[in-house]
Design a protein around this motif. Structure first.
Motif, PDB file in Angstrom:
ATOM      1  N   LYS A   1     -12.885  16.421 -13.784  1.00  0.00           N
ATOM      2  CA  LYS A   1     -12.319  16.334 -15.144  1.00  0.00           C
ATOM      3  C   LYS A   1     -12.828  15.075 -15.845  1.00  0.00           C
ATOM      4  N   ASN A   2     -11.933  14.168 -16.213  1.00  0.00           N
ATOM      5  CA  ASN A   2     -12.359  12.977 -16.965  1.00  0.00           C
ATOM      6  C   ASN A   2     -12.784  11.818 -16.061  1.00  0.00           C
ATOM      7  N   ILE A   3     -12.893  12.064 -14.763  1.00  0.00           N
ATOM      8  CA  ILE A   3     -13.294  11.036 -13.805  1.00  0.00           C
ATOM      9  C   ILE A   3     -14.723  11.294 -13.328  1.00  0.00           C
TER      10      ILE A   3
ATOM     11  N   ALA B   1      -4.890   6.549 -11.915  1.00  0.00           N
ATOM     12  CA  ALA B   1      -4.078   6.013 -13.023  1.00  0.00           C
ATOM     13  C   ALA B   1      -4.455   6.670 -14.349  1.00  0.00           C
ATOM     14  N   PHE B   2      -5.749   6.970 -14.538  1.00  0.00           N
ATOM     15  CA  PHE B   2      -6.220   7.522 -15.816  1.00  0.00           C
ATOM     16  C   PHE B   2      -6.499   9.018 -15.761  1.00  0.00           C
ATOM     17  N   TYR B   3      -6.323   9.640 -14.600  1.00  0.00           N
ATOM     18  CA  TYR B   3      -6.679  11.054 -14.416  1.00  0.00           C
ATOM     19  C   TYR B   3      -5.946  11.949 -15.413  1.00  0.00           C
ATOM     20  N   GLY B   4      -6.729  12.745 -16.131  1.00  0.00           N
ATOM     21  CA  GLY B   4      -6.150  13.690 -17.083  1.00  0.00           C
ATOM     22  C   GLY B   4      -5.683  13.068 -18.381  1.00  0.00           C
ATOM     23  N   MET B   5      -5.892  11.780 -18.584  1.00  0.00           N
ATOM     24  CA  MET B   5      -5.428  11.101 -19.792  1.00  0.00           C
ATOM     25  C   MET B   5      -6.316  11.484 -20.976  1.00  0.00           C
ATOM     26  N   LYS B   6      -5.703  11.861 -22.057  1.00  0.00           N
ATOM     27  CA  LYS B   6      -6.413  12.353 -23.246  1.00  0.00           C
ATOM     28  C   LYS B   6      -7.297  11.262 -23.853  1.00  0.00           C
ATOM     29  N   ASN B   7      -8.534  11.652 -24.203  1.00  0.00           N
ATOM     30  CA  ASN B   7      -9.502  10.776 -24.874  1.00  0.00           C
ATOM     31  C   ASN B   7      -9.911   9.553 -24.048  1.00  0.00           C
TER      32      ASN B   7
ATOM     33  N   PHE C   1       0.801  -1.231   0.000  1.00  0.00           N
ATOM     34  CA  PHE C   1       0.000   0.000   0.000  1.00  0.00           C
ATOM     35  C   PHE C   1       0.835   1.284   0.000  1.00  0.00           C
ATOM     36  N   HIS C   2       1.982   1.263  -0.640  1.00  0.00           N
ATOM     37  CA  HIS C   2       2.823   2.456  -0.635  1.00  0.00           C
ATOM     38  C   HIS C   2       2.750   3.248  -1.940  1.00  0.00           C
ATOM     39  N   GLY C   3       1.743   2.947  -2.768  1.00  0.00           N
ATOM     40  CA  GLY C   3       1.532   3.673  -4.018  1.00  0.00           C
ATOM     41  C   GLY C   3       0.722   4.938  -3.807  1.00  0.00           C
ATOM     42  N   PRO C   4       0.384   5.636  -4.881  1.00  0.00           N
ATOM     43  CA  PRO C   4      -0.296   6.936  -4.789  1.00  0.00           C
ATOM     44  C   PRO C   4      -1.681   6.902  -4.166  1.00  0.00           C
ATOM     45  N   THR C   5      -2.380   5.775  -4.224  1.00  0.00           N
ATOM     46  CA  THR C   5      -3.696   5.700  -3.577  1.00  0.00           C
ATOM     47  C   THR C   5      -3.697   4.726  -2.399  1.00  0.00           C
ATOM     48  N   LEU C   6      -2.508   4.371  -1.942  1.00  0.00           N
ATOM     49  CA  LEU C   6      -2.325   3.623  -0.697  1.00  0.00           C
ATOM     50  C   LEU C   6      -3.009   2.259  -0.701  1.00  0.00           C
ATOM     51  N   ALA C   7      -2.982   1.586  -1.856  1.00  0.00           N
ATOM     52  CA  ALA C   7      -3.583   0.253  -1.963  1.00  0.00           C
ATOM     53  C   ALA C   7      -2.858  -0.560  -3.035  1.00  0.00           C
ATOM     54  N   PHE C   8      -2.944  -1.874  -2.919  1.00  0.00           N
ATOM     55  CA  PHE C   8      -2.281  -2.768  -3.875  1.00  0.00           C
ATOM     56  C   PHE C   8      -2.804  -2.602  -5.293  1.00  0.00           C
ATOM     57  N   LYS C   9      -4.003  -2.028  -5.427  1.00  0.00           N
ATOM     58  CA  LYS C   9      -4.611  -1.857  -6.748  1.00  0.00           C
ATOM     59  C   LYS C   9      -3.811  -0.908  -7.647  1.00  0.00           C
ATOM     60  N   ASP C  10      -2.918  -0.116  -7.052  1.00  0.00           N
ATOM     61  CA  ASP C  10      -2.117   0.810  -7.857  1.00  0.00           C
ATOM     62  C   ASP C  10      -1.288   0.079  -8.907  1.00  0.00           C
ATOM     63  N   PHE C  11      -0.800  -1.104  -8.582  1.00  0.00           N
ATOM     64  CA  PHE C  11       0.047  -1.843  -9.522  1.00  0.00           C
ATOM     65  C   PHE C  11      -0.720  -2.183 -10.800  1.00  0.00           C
ATOM     66  N   GLY C  12      -1.856  -2.845 -10.643  1.00  0.00           N
ATOM     67  CA  GLY C  12      -2.625  -3.274 -11.807  1.00  0.00           C
ATOM     68  C   GLY C  12      -3.239  -2.117 -12.570  1.00  0.00           C
ATOM     69  N   ALA C  13      -3.786  -1.139 -11.850  1.00  0.00           N
ATOM     70  CA  ALA C  13      -4.471  -0.021 -12.503  1.00  0.00           C
ATOM     71  C   ALA C  13      -3.510   0.820 -13.327  1.00  0.00           C
ATOM     72  N   ARG C  14      -2.326   1.088 -12.789  1.00  0.00           N
ATOM     73  CA  ARG C  14      -1.371   1.945 -13.487  1.00  0.00           C
ATOM     74  C   ARG C  14      -0.747   1.228 -14.694  1.00  0.00           C
ATOM     75  N   PHE C  15      -0.552  -0.081 -14.581  1.00  0.00           N
ATOM     76  CA  PHE C  15      -0.045  -0.818 -15.746  1.00  0.00           C
ATOM     77  C   PHE C  15      -1.111  -0.869 -16.831  1.00  0.00           C
ATOM     78  N   MET C  16      -2.366  -1.081 -16.445  1.00  0.00           N
ATOM     79  CA  MET C  16      -3.444  -1.084 -17.430  1.00  0.00           C
ATOM     80  C   MET C  16      -3.539   0.274 -18.129  1.00  0.00           C
ATOM     81  N   ALA C  17      -3.414   1.353 -17.372  1.00  0.00           N
ATOM     82  CA  ALA C  17      -3.477   2.693 -17.970  1.00  0.00           C
ATOM     83  C   ALA C  17      -2.382   2.873 -19.018  1.00  0.00           C
TER      84      ALA C  17
END
Length: 429
Positions: free
Chosen positions: A177-179, A146-152, A100-116
């Motif tokens: 924004k896009n969320i 992970a997707f915040y501000g991502m174009k389109n 839980f040491h990622g930007p949203t303090l949870a293990f989900k950061d790994f999968g979400a950011r790679f998917m993005a």
């Protein structure tokens, strides 16, 4: 990489198509045609690599030549650009693997950011992409950031109203924004059902470029394999023998990833599937009957799921590898036991949160004399500040990531679990 649909084996796609589709026909999950294996002589070298290099190597075993190793390294480095997991010793035979040491303090950061990273790199024509996902707590924040501000790319997140912690909600319902976020008057299973209905509507799916960021998406699942190798590499060699890993389970993506790590050749002796009172899988493993009950709310809200999406992948893996499903350990605990366990961990000098506490309790109960145990710390205890403070009668200092959100206004919509209303929202917003 070739993948087949678990509900229709004739539907076979490559990695890029699986990532873009999320789900196959009949809401089927995609699963690798080939299950790669790391040779024993290569495993020791892979374990010596740094986290980014090793993760690239592991992911390339699945993705093959669809993405060059050089390009994959760049994506992995961008995705995992935060503090890596840590091992914290609890007793002589049990440690917590903190994810839980990622930007949203949870293990989900790994999968979400790679998917993005994958979605962004694959959207070569800059088409509109709509990420629709359901969350029982931590997925929402990880995907949103992970997707915040991502174009389109537009993200729409559904979550059960009043059934996630206030600080969890603040992390992803204040971005704008896009969320886009919608609280649903119902359970997580109701949210998940709405997502599935949207994917069943082919016209809608095509018109808005629909995709999902739940752990049903293969890119998220593969990314999570990487930290199991990291856990193993951090352990002293004498503790790697007879290693047992206890996983707090909700949608069962985390456990699926761990079992895929074992399938790759990581010598993990056993896994424990740990749940709260929403115990569909433990009951199934005990009596062979798949009988989901109505989801009940607990203090471990991210695990309040009665019909876990990833379970068919686990069954398929056991069948493909000719493993015996009876060898998968399991357990479930009540809120009362969870509270007592949080107090026990606190007395041992460790501040935890409900999900990890469940995994610790079941691990401690089942660990044998010659085994060493890890339980996964899937979220920072501060995300459950009110609950944990009340149980421990101890103040928890908020990390900066949460402090930044406290005074921000909620931007969520609210809706009954009505697919027609959701469809209108997706088309108009």
């Amino acid at each position: 990489m070739r993948l087949y649909n678990l509900k229709n084996h004739d539907e076979e796609v490559n990695f890029e198509t699986a990532v873009k589709l999320g789900l196959g026909q009949q809401q089927g999950l995609f699963f690798p045609v080939k299950l790669p294996v790391i040779k024993l002589k290569d495993l020791s070298e892979i374990l010596k690599m740094d986290f980014i290099t090793r993760s690239t190597e592991i992911l390339s075993k699945f993705i093959y030549n669809e993405i060059s190793k050089e390009q994959l390294y760049i994506h992995v480095k961008k995705a995992f650009s935060f503090k890596y997991p840590l091992l914290k010793s609890i007793t002589k035979t049990i440690s917590c693997f903190e994810l839980f040491h990622g930007p949203t303090l949870a293990f989900k950061d790994f999968g979400a950011r790679f998917m993005a990273q994958m979605i962004f790199s694959m959207n070569k024509n800059n088409d509109l992409v709509t990420i629709l996902t359901a969350t029982s707590g931590d997925t929402g924040a990880a995907v949103a950031h992970a997707f915040y501000g991502m174009k389109n790319v537009r993200v729409v997140i559904l979550y059960p109203k009043g059934k996630i912690s206030a600080l969890q909600e603040k992390l992803f319902c204040t971005l704008g924004k896009n969320i886009k976020t919608i609280s649903i008057n119902g359970s997580f299973d109701d949210c998940q059902k709405l997502v599935k209905e949207a994917f069943n509507d082919k016209k809608l799916k095509n018109s808005i470029g629909l995709n999902s960021a739940n752990s049903i998406n293969i890119s998220r699942l593969l990314a999570q394999i990487c930290y199991y190798f990291e856990a193993f590499s951090l352990l002293p060699k004498e503790k790697r023998n007879n290693l047992v890993i206890a996983v707090p389970c909700g949608n069962f993506g985390n456990l699926t990833a761990g079992l895929l790590a074992k399938s790759l050749g990581l010598p993990i002796k056993s896994f424990i599937a740990c749940t709260n009172s929403n115990d569909t899988v433990p009951r199934f493993l005990q009596n062979g009957q798949w009988q989901p009950k109505k989801t009940v709310s607990t203090i471990s809200n991210a695990m309040d799921i009665s019909q876990p999406n990833n379970w068919p992948r686990i069954q398929e893996l056991f069948q493909r590898k000719k493993w015996n499903l009876k060898e998968l350990r399991f357990g479930s605990v009540s809120d009362e036991v969870t509270k007592n366990t949080l107090q026990e961990l606190f007395e041992l000098g460790y501040v935890s949160e409900p999900h990890a506490a469940i995994a610790y309790r079941i691990l401690k109960n089942q660990l044998k004399k010659d085994e060493f145990g890890l339980f996964l710390g899937t979220a920072h205890p501060a995300k459950f500040k009110n609950t944990v403070e009340q149980i421990l009668n101890n103040n928890i200092v908020l990390p900066q990531e949460l402090k930044n959100t406290i005074n921000l206004p909620f931007l969520s919509h609210n809706m009954n679990p009505d697919f027609k209303k959701l469809k209108q929202f997706l088309i108009k917003e």
